[in-house]
Design a protein around this motif. Structure first.
Motif, PDB file in Angstrom:
ATOM      1  N   LEU A   3       0.851  -1.179   0.000  1.00  0.00           N
ATOM      2  CA  LEU A   3       0.000   0.000   0.000  1.00  0.00           C
ATOM      3  C   LEU A   3       0.887   1.229   0.000  1.00  0.00           C
ATOM      4  CD1 LEU A   3      -2.745   1.403   0.303  1.00  0.00           C
ATOM      5  CD2 LEU A   3      -2.481   1.124   2.769  1.00  0.00           C
ATOM      6  N   ALA A   4       0.653   2.122  -0.940  1.00  0.00           N
ATOM      7  CA  ALA A   4       1.430   3.349  -1.022  1.00  0.00           C
ATOM      8  C   ALA A   4       0.509   4.493  -1.421  1.00  0.00           C
ATOM      9  CB  ALA A   4       2.547   3.209  -2.048  1.00  0.00           C
ATOM     10  N   THR A   5       0.859   5.680  -0.982  1.00  0.00           N
ATOM     11  CA  THR A   5       0.116   6.879  -1.344  1.00  0.00           C
ATOM     12  C   THR A   5       0.864   7.577  -2.467  1.00  0.00           C
ATOM     13  OG1 THR A   5      -0.712   7.137   0.903  1.00  0.00           O
ATOM     14  CG2 THR A   5      -0.780   9.080  -0.510  1.00  0.00           C
ATOM     15  N   LEU A   6       0.173   7.828  -3.565  1.00  0.00           N
ATOM     16  CA  LEU A   6       0.783   8.571  -4.659  1.00  0.00           C
ATOM     17  C   LEU A   6       1.013  10.015  -4.219  1.00  0.00           C
ATOM     18  CD1 LEU A   6      -1.381   7.216  -7.607  1.00  0.00           C
ATOM     19  CD2 LEU A   6       1.052   6.778  -7.222  1.00  0.00           C
ATOM     20  N   PRO A   7       2.109  10.621  -4.662  1.00  0.00           N
ATOM     21  CA  PRO A   7       2.387  12.012  -4.281  1.00  0.00           C
ATOM     22  C   PRO A   7       1.418  12.983  -4.941  1.00  0.00           C
ATOM     23  CG  PRO A   7       4.023  11.238  -5.846  1.00  0.00           C
ATOM     24  CD  PRO A   7       3.144  10.063  -5.509  1.00  0.00           C
ATOM     25  N   SER A   8       1.386  14.195  -4.438  1.00  0.00           N
ATOM     26  CA  SER A   8       0.458  15.189  -4.967  1.00  0.00           C
ATOM     27  C   SER A   8       0.817  15.620  -6.382  1.00  0.00           C
ATOM     28  CB  SER A   8       0.397  16.411  -4.052  1.00  0.00           C
ATOM     29  OG  SER A   8       1.656  17.053  -4.008  1.00  0.00           O
ATOM     30  N   ARG A   9       2.095  15.563  -6.718  1.00  0.00           N
ATOM     31  CA  ARG A   9       2.530  16.012  -8.041  1.00  0.00           C
ATOM     32  C   ARG A   9       3.207  14.865  -8.787  1.00  0.00           C
ATOM     33  NH1 ARG A   9       5.807  21.562  -9.334  1.00  0.00           N
ATOM     34  NH2 ARG A   9       5.650  21.360 -11.588  1.00  0.00           N
ATOM     35  N   LEU A  10       2.561  14.417  -9.830  1.00  0.00           N
ATOM     36  CA  LEU A  10       3.098  13.347 -10.668  1.00  0.00           C
ATOM     37  C   LEU A  10       3.382  13.913 -12.057  1.00  0.00           C
ATOM     38  CD1 LEU A  10       0.804  10.399  -9.579  1.00  0.00           C
ATOM     39  CD2 LEU A  10       3.272  10.560  -9.240  1.00  0.00           C
ATOM     40  N   ASP A  11       4.449  14.686 -12.142  1.00  0.00           N
ATOM     41  CA  ASP A  11       4.838  15.302 -13.402  1.00  0.00           C
ATOM     42  C   ASP A  11       6.002  14.521 -14.009  1.00  0.00           C
ATOM     43  OD1 ASP A  11       6.903  15.983 -11.716  1.00  0.00           O
ATOM     44  OD2 ASP A  11       6.571  18.145 -11.830  1.00  0.00           O
TER      45      ASP A  11
END
Length: 96
Positions: A3-11
């Motif tokens: 389980l992981a949380t994606l970061p706010s900025r996926l550029d």
């Protein structure tokens, strides 16, 4: 399950680390559940990486889900036309 949380900025800058982390987890034979609730910006490169990781996980018979998708994540998937062709819970999915 990983389980992981994606970061706010996926550029574009986030693309390589995202790909490396997903492949490392898949290579360990672990299913992946990603929390997309914090994503505020996602580019096409990172969206493609998520889709490729899903395909690789499926080939290896590993689970892969993106739960709690943010409005930005849902919007980008829809704009890319991937919300209807991606066979994982993403649009409107609830985090378990």
């Amino acid at each position: 399950m990983t389980l992981a949380t994606l970061p706010s900025r996926l550029d574009t800058t986030a693309a390589h680390p995202l790909r490396a982390a997903l492949l490392r987890t898949i290579d360990q034979g672990l299913p992946i559940t990603l929390d997309g609730g914090e994503v505020r910006e996602i580019g096409l490169a990172c969206l493609q990486i998520l889709f490729a990781a899903r395909a690789t996980a499926a080939e290896r018979e590993l689970g892969f889900a993106v739960c709690n998708p943010s409005p930005s994540l849902r919007k980008m998937a829809t704009l890319a036309g991937l919300d209807e062709v991606w066979n994982v819970p993403i649009i409107g999915a609830e985090f378990p």
